[in-house]
Structure formats: C-alpha cells, structure tokens
Design a protein around this motif. Structure first.
Motif, PDB file in Angstrom:
ATOM      1  N   ALA A 155       6.339  -3.054  11.205  1.00 18.42           N
ATOM      2  CA  ALA A 155       7.673  -3.590  11.800  1.00 18.42           C
ATOM      3  C   ALA A 155       7.986  -4.929  10.961  1.00 18.42           C
ATOM      4  CB  ALA A 155       7.686  -3.451  13.026  1.00 18.42           C
ATOM      5  N   ALA A 156       7.103  -5.616  11.093  1.00 18.34           N
ATOM      6  CA  ALA A 156       7.243  -6.889  10.423  1.00 18.34           C
ATOM      7  C   ALA A 156       7.808  -7.019   8.984  1.00 18.34           C
ATOM      8  CB  ALA A 156       6.140  -7.965  10.738  1.00 18.34           C
ATOM      9  N   LEU A 157       6.929  -5.990   8.366  1.00 20.64           N
ATOM     10  CA  LEU A 157       7.325  -5.991   6.917  1.00 20.64           C
ATOM     11  C   LEU A 157       8.355  -4.844   6.581  1.00 20.64           C
ATOM     12  CD1 LEU A 157       3.590  -6.180   5.670  1.00 20.64           C
ATOM     13  CD2 LEU A 157       5.534  -7.670   5.187  1.00 20.64           C
ATOM     14  N   GLY A 158       8.606  -4.042   7.432  1.00 18.62           N
ATOM     15  CA  GLY A 158       9.554  -3.068   7.331  1.00 18.62           C
ATOM     16  C   GLY A 158       9.379  -2.031   6.473  1.00 18.62           C
ATOM     17  N   VAL A 159       7.877  -1.525   6.388  1.00 24.06           N
ATOM     18  CA  VAL A 159       7.442  -0.773   5.566  1.00 24.06           C
ATOM     19  C   VAL A 159       6.392   0.464   6.206  1.00 24.06           C
ATOM     20  CG1 VAL A 159       7.097  -2.274   3.692  1.00 24.06           C
ATOM     21  CG2 VAL A 159       5.193  -2.176   5.165  1.00 24.06           C
ATOM     22  N   GLU A 160       6.373   1.572   5.506  1.00 27.30           N
ATOM     23  CA  GLU A 160       5.590   2.477   5.933  1.00 27.30           C
ATOM     24  C   GLU A 160       3.948   2.162   5.142  1.00 27.30           C
ATOM     25  OE1 GLU A 160       6.448   6.637   5.881  1.00 27.30           O
ATOM     26  OE2 GLU A 160       8.284   6.118   7.287  1.00 27.30           O
ATOM     27  N   ALA A 161       2.854   1.735   5.845  1.00 25.95           N
ATOM     28  CA  ALA A 161       1.769   1.420   4.988  1.00 25.95           C
ATOM     29  C   ALA A 161       0.856   2.551   4.724  1.00 25.95           C
ATOM     30  CB  ALA A 161       1.111   0.222   5.857  1.00 25.95           C
ATOM     31  N   VAL A 162       0.175   2.487   3.380  1.00 29.56           N
ATOM     32  CA  VAL A 162      -0.917   3.359   3.073  1.00 29.56           C
ATOM     33  C   VAL A 162      -1.917   3.026   3.766  1.00 29.56           C
ATOM     34  CG1 VAL A 162      -2.221   4.508   1.196  1.00 29.56           C
ATOM     35  CG2 VAL A 162       0.291   4.192   1.211  1.00 29.56           C
ATOM     36  N   ASP A 163      -2.303   1.706   3.575  1.00 26.59           N
ATOM     37  CA  ASP A 163      -3.575   1.036   4.294  1.00 26.59           C
ATOM     38  C   ASP A 163      -3.106  -0.366   4.609  1.00 26.59           C
ATOM     39  OD1 ASP A 163      -6.145   0.960   5.296  1.00 26.59           O
ATOM     40  OD2 ASP A 163      -7.059   0.980   3.155  1.00 26.59           O
ATOM     41  N   VAL A 164      -3.838  -1.106   5.635  1.00 28.32           N
ATOM     42  CA  VAL A 164      -3.701  -2.528   5.990  1.00 28.32           C
ATOM     43  C   VAL A 164      -5.197  -2.795   6.187  1.00 28.32           C
ATOM     44  CG1 VAL A 164      -2.921  -4.019   7.913  1.00 28.32           C
ATOM     45  CG2 VAL A 164      -1.596  -1.757   7.553  1.00 28.32           C
ATOM     46  N   LEU A 165      -5.295  -4.007   5.380  1.00 30.94           N
ATOM     47  CA  LEU A 165      -6.625  -4.594   5.232  1.00 30.94           C
ATOM     48  C   LEU A 165      -6.356  -6.249   5.701  1.00 30.94           C
ATOM     49  CD1 LEU A 165      -6.222  -2.594   2.601  1.00 30.94           C
ATOM     50  CD2 LEU A 165      -8.476  -3.056   2.651  1.00 30.94           C
ATOM     51  N   SER A 166      -7.465  -6.824   5.718  1.00 29.65           N
ATOM     52  CA  SER A 166      -7.327  -8.345   5.694  1.00 29.65           C
ATOM     53  C   SER A 166      -8.406  -9.145   5.130  1.00 29.65           C
ATOM     54  CB  SER A 166      -7.463  -8.753   7.347  1.00 29.65           C
ATOM     55  OG  SER A 166      -7.481 -10.029   7.507  1.00 29.65           O
ATOM     56  N   SER A 167      -8.025 -10.389   4.321  1.00 32.57           N
ATOM     57  CA  SER A 167      -8.829 -11.066   3.858  1.00 32.57           C
ATOM     58  C   SER A 167      -8.529 -12.711   4.638  1.00 32.57           C
ATOM     59  CB  SER A 167      -8.720 -11.230   2.404  1.00 32.57           C
ATOM     60  OG  SER A 167      -7.615 -11.341   1.834  1.00 32.57           O
ATOM     61  N   ASN A 168      -8.237 -13.569   3.605  1.00 31.05           N
ATOM     62  CA  ASN A 168      -7.850 -14.791   4.133  1.00 31.05           C
ATOM     63  C   ASN A 168      -6.257 -14.372   4.502  1.00 31.05           C
ATOM     64  OD1 ASN A 168      -7.481 -14.615   1.255  1.00 31.05           O
ATOM     65  ND2 ASN A 168      -7.617 -16.829   1.005  1.00 31.05           N
ATOM     66  N   GLU A 169      -5.644 -13.510   3.876  1.00 28.08           N
ATOM     67  CA  GLU A 169      -4.108 -13.242   3.967  1.00 28.08           C
ATOM     68  C   GLU A 169      -4.079 -11.657   4.465  1.00 28.08           C
ATOM     69  OE1 GLU A 169      -2.089 -15.377   3.343  1.00 28.08           O
ATOM     70  OE2 GLU A 169      -2.579 -16.557   1.853  1.00 28.08           O
ATOM     71  N   LEU A 170      -3.174 -11.155   5.269  1.00 29.98           N
ATOM     72  CA  LEU A 170      -2.884  -9.784   5.451  1.00 29.98           C
ATOM     73  C   LEU A 170      -2.580  -9.177   4.085  1.00 29.98           C
ATOM     74  CD1 LEU A 170      -2.090  -7.667   7.447  1.00 29.98           C
ATOM     75  CD2 LEU A 170       0.091  -8.557   7.448  1.00 29.98           C
ATOM     76  N   PHE A 171      -3.053  -7.903   4.055  1.00 31.38           N
ATOM     77  CA  PHE A 171      -3.179  -7.239   2.698  1.00 31.38           C
ATOM     78  C   PHE A 171      -2.733  -5.797   3.163  1.00 31.38           C
ATOM     79  CE2 PHE A 171      -5.119  -4.962  -0.860  1.00 31.38           C
ATOM     80  CZ  PHE A 171      -5.404  -5.655  -1.822  1.00 31.38           C
ATOM     81  N   VAL A 172      -1.703  -5.226   2.426  1.00 33.27           N
ATOM     82  CA  VAL A 172      -0.809  -4.158   3.041  1.00 33.27           C
ATOM     83  C   VAL A 172      -0.376  -3.419   1.787  1.00 33.27           C
ATOM     84  CG1 VAL A 172       1.103  -3.182   4.094  1.00 33.27           C
ATOM     85  CG2 VAL A 172       0.207  -5.132   4.937  1.00 33.27           C
ATOM     86  N   VAL A 173      -1.385  -1.999   1.665  1.00 33.08           N
ATOM     87  CA  VAL A 173      -0.954  -1.292   0.380  1.00 33.08           C
ATOM     88  C   VAL A 173       0.001  -0.196   0.808  1.00 33.08           C
ATOM     89  CG1 VAL A 173      -2.362   0.412  -1.030  1.00 33.08           C
ATOM     90  CG2 VAL A 173      -3.671  -1.374   0.144  1.00 33.08           C
ATOM     91  N   LEU A 174       1.152  -0.242  -0.176  1.00 34.71           N
ATOM     92  CA  LEU A 174       2.053   0.750  -0.189  1.00 34.71           C
ATOM     93  C   LEU A 174       1.775   1.870  -1.006  1.00 34.71           C
ATOM     94  CD1 LEU A 174       5.146  -1.660   0.341  1.00 34.71           C
ATOM     95  CD2 LEU A 174       3.421  -0.757   2.085  1.00 34.71           C
ATOM     96  N   GLU A 175       2.754   2.932  -0.995  1.00 32.09           N
ATOM     97  CA  GLU A 175       2.571   4.043  -1.677  1.00 32.09           C
ATOM     98  C   GLU A 175       3.086   3.888  -3.325  1.00 32.09           C
ATOM     99  OE1 GLU A 175       1.717   8.039  -2.287  1.00 32.09           O
ATOM    100  OE2 GLU A 175       1.625   7.048  -0.668  1.00 32.09           O
ATOM    101  N   SER A 176       3.847   3.171  -3.345  1.00 33.08           N
ATOM    102  CA  SER A 176       4.452   2.854  -5.090  1.00 33.08           C
ATOM    103  C   SER A 176       4.954   1.832  -5.452  1.00 33.08           C
ATOM    104  CB  SER A 176       5.585   3.912  -5.141  1.00 33.08           C
ATOM    105  OG  SER A 176       6.907   3.911  -4.293  1.00 33.08           O
ATOM    106  N   GLU A 177       5.339   1.438  -6.421  1.00 35.30           N
ATOM    107  CA  GLU A 177       5.936   0.032  -6.907  1.00 35.30           C
ATOM    108  C   GLU A 177       7.346   0.032  -6.473  1.00 35.30           C
ATOM    109  OE1 GLU A 177       7.371  -1.743 -11.404  1.00 35.30           O
ATOM    110  OE2 GLU A 177       5.534  -0.944 -11.225  1.00 35.30           O
ATOM    111  N   GLN A 178       7.977   1.158  -6.467  1.00 31.63           N
ATOM    112  CA  GLN A 178       9.374   1.253  -5.778  1.00 31.63           C
ATOM    113  C   GLN A 178       9.282   0.714  -4.164  1.00 31.63           C
ATOM    114  OE1 GLN A 178      12.041   1.538  -7.775  1.00 31.63           O
ATOM    115  NE2 GLN A 178      12.993   0.444  -5.885  1.00 31.63           N
TER     116      GLN A 178
END
Length: 269
Positions: free
Chosen positions: A131-154
């Motif tokens: 909701a904060a990013l306004g996306v549908e995530a393929v995967d959500v990970l964490s390092s020292n940053e929030l790391f969100v994988v999306l479906e495509s470049e678009q």
C-alpha cells in the motif's frame, strides 16, 4: 573561512544525468552540525566530506537532513574530484567510513566502487508495504533497506509511492526492482524518511541488488539501470563477499563556500 566545493554528476558521462553530489576536500573536520547545515544548504541527495588520514581518506556523507553510513554515488563523485581536480597520482583510492573500508579504482574513463555485498533475506508479502508503494509485489525482502521485487520494468516505472506512509516504515528507504528490458535489472530508490523522496542513482543499494540478481540470473557480471527521471547506468560484478560497481562521472560545477559571521553561509559558484 573559505571552502572549495565541487559538484559532480555521478553515474553519467555527461552533465545533467546520473546523480549529483557535492564534494568537499577538507584539511580537518568541521563540526558535525556545520557539515549538516552545509549539506542542507546545497540540498542535494548527498554532500561528501573528505579528510586525508595517512594513506587513506576518511569520508562522511550527509543528506539535507541526516548523516548516512554508506553512499555509493557520492563516493564515486569524491574519487572523480580527487583524480581530476586534485590530481591524485594513483589508480586506486582507499576510503574509511562508518561502514568499514571502501575503495575506488580507475580503469580508463570508468571508476569502480568496491563495496560489501549484502544479500537480502526473505520478509514475505506485506499489505502495508504494498500500500505504501502502490504496487503488487512479486517478493518482499529486507537488508539494510526494504527490498521489493516487481513483475516488470514497466511496473517499476509506474511505481508512485505514498511518501508519508513510506516514511513511517522501519527502513531508511525502499528499493523497487525488476528484470530489465535492455539491462539485466532495473531499480528505483525512495527514502523520504532521510529527506530524499527519490534518489536519482544509488550506488549503495546495489550492494543488495547485485547479489540478489546474480543469484537469480546465474551471472556474476550484470548491467543495471536506475530508472529515475535523470537515470543512470551501472556496471556490476559480484566477487565473493564484495560487489564492484562501475560508472562514469562528470564535473559540472566548482565554487567557494564562505563562512561569515555567526556561522552564516555564502556560496559563490
């Protein structure tokens, strides 16, 4: 007191591309609050301050609102200034910072950052994050940053975060990334919690991006593009527990900051 400053567009071979950073080579450290005020005055994503200590350079980075522990593009910019303005007669510059030892090597017109690899760990899907990013995530990970994988470049290009909601999440910033159409991967980086709604090109996020995409694509050498409005191309290599991040840099301005009475700042460009 007068201080020389140099503005560099990092990860760009021409002016007005990549990510601008301000660089100060100092003889001795200024007070922390003064460096923060200088960074706020320039109002760029990062202002870097350098002091030589023995055979290496101690480097610190400030956003307009806070000091950060690691910054790639301002390190690249700092190396470019040391090589091109101050004519350091070496091929490798060694830096020390809050995150440990770093180096930048010159290979022709390209500079290569040597940073630690930080493999992100699985976090799991989160409705709050999406909701904060306004996306549908393929995967959500964490390092020292929030790391969100999306479906495509678009999908990365279309991302329009709710900055107020994003700033409340327990990370300094959020990486969104996906496979690229002309590069191995693309990304964007949003960090409203530290005063940067969107960073044009972020070297430090590639400490996580490179090992993630190297493992996913089965490649040690990768090309990357950070698809912000300014945009920037990065050349990437995974070497064990280190990442190499290559890019160009362009000096666009030099000037003098004059510290007047009562700490007043006057900049001449």
């Amino acid at each position: 007191m007068q201080l020389a400053f140099h503005q560099v567009d990092a990860f760009s071979d021409r002016p007005f591309g990549g990510n601008p950073a301000m660089v100060y080579r100092l003889d001795a450290w200024l007070a922390d609050d003064l460096m923060q005020r200088i960074a706020a005055e320039h109002n760029l994503a990062e202002t870097a301050f350098l002091v030589r200590e023995g055979q290496h350079w101690h480097i610190r980075w400030f956003t307009p609102t806070t000091e950060v522990p690691l910054c790639g593009h301002a390190t690249l910019a700092s190396a470019h200034v040391l090589f091109e303005v101050y004519h350091e007669a070496v091929e490798r510059l060694d830096f020390i910072c809050r995150s440990g030892a770093l180096s930048v090597t010159r290979e022709g017109d390209r500079l290569w950052l040597d940073f630690p690899a930080i493999l992100p760990s699985e976090l799991g899907a989160s409705l709050v994050v999406q909701a904060a990013l306004g996306v549908e995530a393929v995967d959500v990970l964490s390092s020292n940053e929030l790391f969100v994988v999306l479906e495509s470049e678009q999908a990365v290009l279309d991302c329009k975060p709710d900055m107020a909601a994003l700033a409340k999440l327990p990370w300094p910033g959020a990486i969104v990334t996906a496979p690229g159409s002309r590069h191995d991967f693309v990304s964007r980086y949003f960090a409203p919690a530290i005063g940067i709604n969107e960073d044009p090109v972020t070297g430090s996020t590639h400490c996580s991006l490179i090992p993630y995409w190297s493992r996913r694509l089965g490649k040690l050498g990768l090309t990357a593009f950070q698809c912000s409005a300014r945009g920037g191309e990065l050349f990437c290599r995974l070497e064990g527990e280190r990442v190499k991040i290559g890019g160009n840099a362009t000096l666009v301005a030099s000037g003098t900051l004059m510290l007047g009475g009562a700490g007043n700042l006057i900049s001449n460009l």
